[in-house]
Design an enzyme around this catalytic site. Sequence first.
Site, mmCIF file in Angstrom:
data_model
loop_
_atom_site.group_PDB
_atom_site.id
_atom_site.type_symbol
_atom_site.label_atom_id
_atom_site.label_comp_id
_atom_site.label_asym_id
_atom_site.label_seq_id
_atom_site.Cartn_x
_atom_site.Cartn_y
_atom_site.Cartn_z
ATOM 1 N N THR A 189 6.305 14.257 -1.757
ATOM 2 C CA THR A 189 5.442 14.033 -0.598
ATOM 3 C C THR A 189 5.289 15.345 0.144
ATOM 4 O O THR A 189 6.226 16.148 0.193
ATOM 5 C CB THR A 189 6.055 12.997 0.367
ATOM 6 O OG1 THR A 189 7.339 13.474 0.754
ATOM 7 C CG2 THR A 189 6.193 11.650 -0.282
ATOM 8 N N GLU A 333 4.703 7.186 -2.331
ATOM 9 C CA GLU A 333 5.801 6.289 -2.707
ATOM 10 C C GLU A 333 5.307 4.965 -3.280
ATOM 11 O O GLU A 333 6.095 4.154 -3.737
ATOM 12 C CB GLU A 333 6.684 6.009 -1.471
ATOM 13 C CG GLU A 333 7.407 7.227 -0.922
ATOM 14 C CD GLU A 333 6.560 8.026 0.068
ATOM 15 O OE1 GLU A 333 5.312 7.969 -0.017
ATOM 16 O OE2 GLU A 333 7.137 8.706 0.932
HETATM 17 P P1 AMP Z 1 0.432 10.615 0.932
HETATM 18 O O1 AMP Z 1 1.751 10.112 0.500
HETATM 19 O O2 AMP Z 1 0.395 12.084 1.146
HETATM 20 O O3 AMP Z 1 -0.670 10.110 0.067
HETATM 21 O O4 AMP Z 1 0.182 9.994 2.383
HETATM 22 C C1 AMP Z 1 0.246 8.619 2.619
HETATM 23 C C2 AMP Z 1 -0.192 8.318 4.017
HETATM 24 O O5 AMP Z 1 -1.587 8.604 4.181
HETATM 25 C C3 AMP Z 1 -0.089 6.865 4.390
HETATM 26 O O6 AMP Z 1 1.223 6.499 4.721
HETATM 27 C C4 AMP Z 1 -1.052 6.786 5.554
HETATM 28 O O7 AMP Z 1 -0.476 7.267 6.751
HETATM 29 C C5 AMP Z 1 -2.156 7.731 5.129
HETATM 30 N N1 AMP Z 1 -3.253 6.965 4.533
HETATM 31 C C6 AMP Z 1 -3.491 6.749 3.226
HETATM 32 N N2 AMP Z 1 -4.606 6.009 3.048
HETATM 33 C C7 AMP Z 1 -5.086 5.723 4.292
HETATM 34 C C8 AMP Z 1 -6.207 4.982 4.800
HETATM 35 N N3 AMP Z 1 -7.078 4.404 3.996
HETATM 36 N N4 AMP Z 1 -6.355 4.919 6.150
HETATM 37 C C9 AMP Z 1 -5.485 5.521 6.980
HETATM 38 N N5 AMP Z 1 -4.427 6.236 6.567
HETATM 39 C C10 AMP Z 1 -4.222 6.336 5.239
#
Ligand code: AMP
Length: 540
Positions: A189, A333
Site C-alpha cells: 500500500t 487489501e
Molecule cells: P489503495 O489501497 O491505494 O487502492 O487505496 C484504497 C482507498 O482508496 C480506499 O480505502 C478508499 O479510501 C479509496 N477509494 C477507493 N475507491 C474509492 C471510491 N470509489 N470512492 C472513494 N474512495 C475510494
Amino acid sequence: MLGLMQRRELLISSLIAHAARHHGEAEVVSRRDDGRIARTTYAELETRARKLVSVLRDLGVAFSDRVATLAMNSDRHLELYYAISGMGAVCHTINPRLSQDDIAYIVDHAEDGFIFTDPAFLPIVAAVAPRVAHVLRGVIALCEPDEIPACELPPEIALYCYETLLDQARDAPDWPIFAEETASALCYTSGTTGKPKGALYSHRSTVLYAMATNAPDVFGLRATDRVLPAVPMFHVNAWGLPYVAPMAGASLLMPGRHLDPVSLLALLNDERATFSVGVPTVWLNLIGHMRQTEESFETLQRILAGGAAFPRALIAEFEQRGVSVRHGWGMTESSPIVTANAPKPTTAALDAEALLDQQAKQGRVVYGADVRAENEAGEVPRDGVTQGNLALRGHWVANGYYLLPETEIAPDAWFPTGDVGVVDAEGYVLLTDRTKDLIKSGGEWISSIALENIAVGHPDVAEAAAIAEPDEKWGERPLLVVVPRTGHEPQPEDVRAFFNGKVPNWSIPDRVIIAEELPHGATGKILKSELRRIYTPREG
Ligand code: AMP
C-alpha cells in the site's frame, strides 16, 4: 465421495491457458515507450510466458521466491504476471512513483532477488540498488538489447536483457500444478503515513476474484470487448483486469507510460476500445482535454472508475458523451474491488437527479465479499444515514499484512478499511470519508467527499479537495481548495454560493482557496496530508 464433481486447483495459469486455447486470436496491444504499437495474441503471449518460466528457473528463482516488476502496462508485464505466479513464485509489483526510500524499503522487506524493469525506470533501480545489494541478484530490462540505456549497478548485481533471455530460453514447460493457497502476488500500500505494508494475494483469491468480478453488474467483460486498463498494473494488479480479460477472452490495450489525455484518447479511438478503467484524475484530465479539442469517444461504451470518489458531475458528462459509468470501491487489501454500482429494479423509478445521486455511490457488494458499517457495538443500521467504519470480509480480503504477524486478524473477522460511510437498505455503500480525513464541526460530521462532489459540479471548477481547518469555536471547519477549469476563473464567493441549498448551511466551507494544482500521490489520489501541511500548518 463417489460421483462428486472434479476438484481442480484454482491456479492463475489456468486463466492464460484458457485464453490461449479458446481465445488464442484475441489481441494484446501495447504502446511502447517510443510510442510504437506492438501487437501480440493470447496464444503467442502464453507460449512466451511458459518460456519465461524456464528463464526464471535458470536465473535461480525458486517456488515462493519474490520477483519484482517495476513496469507500466504492457504485454511483457502481462507475461511476467503469468510466468512468475504460474511457476509458484510471487509477482511483486512496485509502484515507480514511490519515493526511493520506500522502494528500497519494500525491495528489502520482500527480499526481491530480481527486478524486471522498464528501461525508463532503470535509473530508479540504479539509485536504489546499492541499498538492496544484499537481496537483489539481478535486474532485467524489459526491452530489446539495443534499447538498454547505460546504467551502473553494484558489481554483485547482474544486468540482463529480457528479449535476449527469452531468445535463449531452452523450452516452454507445461504449467506446474500446486496448491491453490500458494501466494501469487504482492502489492504494498502506498501508505501516506508509516512504512508501506504488503498485501499478499493467493492463486485461489485471484481466480475467485476474477470469476466473481466479471459478473454483468461489475466488469461484465465479453469476448467481443476491447479493454484499456488506464490504471497501472502496479496499482492493485490493474484492479484484476490482467486476469479477468484473458478469462473472458477480451482483448487488452496496454497504454504503457502514455497516460496523458492525447495518447489515451488516441489509443481508445484507434484501437476501438469498448471498456476502460481508471482513477478519477485520469478521467478528469481526459474530459478536460476533450472539452478543449471537441473530440469524442468513437467506440468506448463503458468505464469503471474507482480509487477515489467519482463525482456525479463527471458521471453526467461521460453519459452525455455516450459512455456509461460504473463506480467501484476497494483497496489494495481487497484485491481491490468489493463494491460496484449497477442498477436495481427500483433504480428505474428514479428521476435524472436522483439517478445521478445513486450512481455517485460506491455501489453494492460483489458476491464473494461482504461489507458492513460498524461502530464499537457492531454493525450500524443499514438505513443510508447512520455512519460507521466500513469493514470487509471475503475470499479476496486480506487478513493481515505480509510478514507482519501482529496485524493478523481472525480468519472470519471483519477487516477495517479506514473508510467511513453509510450502507442503505438496498445495500448501496456511500463513502463519506477516510477516517483520518473526517471533518467534525460543532459535533457534526461533514463529508469531505460530498463537498468535493458538489464543488466539481461548478462550471468553473476542475478539481476540488476539502480538508478540516482547526477552529476555536467549532473545533474544525471545512476548507475547500479548488483548481480552475482551463480558461476559467472561479471566484471563492461564487463557489461558496454554489453550495446553497445543496448541503446544510453549517456544512458550507468557510474558506475557498483557488490553487493551480492539487498534490497527488503515487496512485493518483489527492494527498490530503500534503494539503493540510500547506493550508492548515497549525495541524502539522
Ligand atoms: P489503495 O489501497 O491505494 O487502492 O487505496 C484504497 C482507498 O482508496 C480506499 O480505502 C478508499 O479510501 C479509496 N477509494 C477507493 N475507491 C474509492 C471510491 N470509489 N470512492 C472513494 N474512495 C475510494
